[in-house]
Design a protein around this motif. Structure first.
Motif, PDB file in Angstrom:
ATOM      1  N   VAL A 249       0.835  -1.205   0.000  1.00 37.70           N
ATOM      2  CA  VAL A 249       0.000   0.000   0.000  1.00 37.70           C
ATOM      3  C   VAL A 249       0.865   1.248   0.000  1.00 37.70           C
ATOM      4  CG1 VAL A 249      -1.925  -1.141   1.185  1.00 37.70           C
ATOM      5  CG2 VAL A 249      -0.168   0.044   2.536  1.00 37.70           C
ATOM      6  N   ILE A 250       0.280   2.325  -0.456  1.00 37.82           N
ATOM      7  CA  ILE A 250       0.949   3.629  -0.385  1.00 37.82           C
ATOM      8  C   ILE A 250       0.656   4.278   0.962  1.00 37.82           C
ATOM      9  CG2 ILE A 250       1.053   5.943  -1.405  1.00 37.82           C
ATOM     10  CD1 ILE A 250       0.254   4.599  -4.090  1.00 37.82           C
ATOM     11  N   LYS A 251      -0.591   4.116   1.411  1.00 39.08           N
ATOM     12  CA  LYS A 251      -1.017   4.733   2.668  1.00 39.08           C
ATOM     13  C   LYS A 251      -1.395   3.647   3.676  1.00 39.08           C
ATOM     14  CE  LYS A 251      -2.731   8.913   0.369  1.00 39.08           C
ATOM     15  NZ  LYS A 251      -3.919   9.748   0.066  1.00 39.08           N
ATOM     16  N   PRO A 252      -0.632   3.533   4.776  1.00 37.27           N
ATOM     17  CA  PRO A 252      -0.928   2.499   5.774  1.00 37.27           C
ATOM     18  C   PRO A 252      -2.174   2.825   6.588  1.00 37.27           C
ATOM     19  CG  PRO A 252       0.861   3.896   6.547  1.00 37.27           C
ATOM     20  CD  PRO A 252       0.547   4.338   5.148  1.00 37.27           C
ATOM     21  N   LYS A 253      -2.661   1.839   7.339  1.00 38.15           N
ATOM     22  CA  LYS A 253      -3.754   2.096   8.284  1.00 38.15           C
ATOM     23  C   LYS A 253      -3.344   3.240   9.208  1.00 38.15           C
ATOM     24  CE  LYS A 253      -3.451  -2.212   9.630  1.00 38.15           C
ATOM     25  NZ  LYS A 253      -3.626  -3.506  10.325  1.00 38.15           N
ATOM     26  N   PRO A 254      -4.252   4.133   9.561  1.00 39.99           N
ATOM     27  CA  PRO A 254      -5.710   4.034   9.499  1.00 39.99           C
ATOM     28  C   PRO A 254      -6.354   4.339   8.140  1.00 39.99           C
ATOM     29  CG  PRO A 254      -5.095   6.111  10.519  1.00 39.99           C
ATOM     30  CD  PRO A 254      -3.813   5.340  10.304  1.00 39.99           C
ATOM     31  N   HIS A 255      -5.561   4.599   7.119  1.00 41.58           N
ATOM     32  CA  HIS A 255      -6.142   4.773   5.787  1.00 41.58           C
ATOM     33  C   HIS A 255      -6.753   3.453   5.336  1.00 41.58           C
ATOM     34  CE1 HIS A 255      -6.429   5.659   1.479  1.00 41.58           C
ATOM     35  NE2 HIS A 255      -6.338   6.936   1.813  1.00 41.58           N
ATOM     36  N   PRO A 256      -7.882   3.483   4.643  1.00 41.60           N
ATOM     37  CA  PRO A 256      -8.571   2.242   4.269  1.00 41.60           C
ATOM     38  C   PRO A 256      -8.030   1.550   3.020  1.00 41.60           C
ATOM     39  CG  PRO A 256      -9.866   4.122   3.553  1.00 41.60           C
ATOM     40  CD  PRO A 256      -8.694   4.686   4.335  1.00 41.60           C
TER      41      PRO A 256
END
Length: 217
Positions: A133-140
């Motif tokens: 992913v590019i954006k880790p959690k908390p991003h969905p």
């Protein structure tokens, strides 16, 4: 419900002690810093490589990353044990024909070490790591990617995790969220946003599933 997606550390396996140990070793060796588990936990989000690259002051980051994996691997058997209740849960879900996934901030390399060590490497239909992913959690992003690969709709899936970031990611992905504190080490004492359900034991969760409770999203 067609799919259940899990976080990994603190949810499917009690790997937090080995994570803390490996990070403590790295920061002591390269930055001469003594970090407590809470300080390490505050860095969680990116993968292990991301955490080291973002937080280590020493310029020898690649060497530090290799030391992390060395310590993670060599002490895994001592610090991480198989959990019979989690194994029973996985077998129960597979027996019900549910698709299973993992969405974790861990790097693929450390997740593979853990899954092999606790003999879970063949149970999951989809695995999304911090490398994916590019954006880790908390991003969905990770949860949405898992839904797409599992070919299920958001209202057909549940995301289970032990951290605030897990619950936020699940809610933003518009799936059922389950907060758990069923292992001896978990990340969040109190969730800042309420999951749809929460459980302190695996057996309690299995009983809940057997009742077939449904939710409106």
């Amino acid at each position: 419900m067609k799919a259940i997606i899990f976080d990994f550390d603190g949810t499917l396996a009690n790997t937090l002690p080995i994570c803390y140990y490996a990070f403590q070793t790295v920061f002591k060796e390269f930055d001469n810093k003594d970090l407590c588990s809470e300080e390490i936990k505050a860095m969680f989000g990116p993968s292990e490589t991301g955490i080291i690259k973002e937080n280590l002051l020493n310029i020898n980051k690649e060497q530090a990353i290799e030391l992390y994996y060395e310590k993670y691997s060599e002490n895994h058997t001592k610090l991480v044990k198989q959990n019979s209740e989690i194994n029973d849960l996985i077998r129960y879900l597979i027996g019900k024909g549910l698709k299973l996934g993992i969405v974790t901030g861990k790097a693929r390399r450390s997740l593979d070490i853990s899954l092999k060590a606790i003999q879970m490497e063949n149970f999951f239909d989809v695995i999304i790591t911090g490398d994916d992913v590019i954006k880790p959690k908390p991003h969905p992003e990770g949860v949405k990617k898992a839904l797409s690969l599992l070919n299920v709709k958001n209202n057909e899936a549940m995301f289970i995790g032990d951290s605030d970031a897990d619950i936020h990611a699940g809610i933003q992905a518009n799936v059922i969220t389950v907060g758990v504190q069923w292992l001896s080490d978990y990340q969040t004492l109190e969730f800042s946003i309420d999951p749809h359900s929460s459980f302190n034991s695996v057996s309690e969760f299995i009983d809940f599933l057997k009742k077939g409770v449904s939710y409106e999203l």
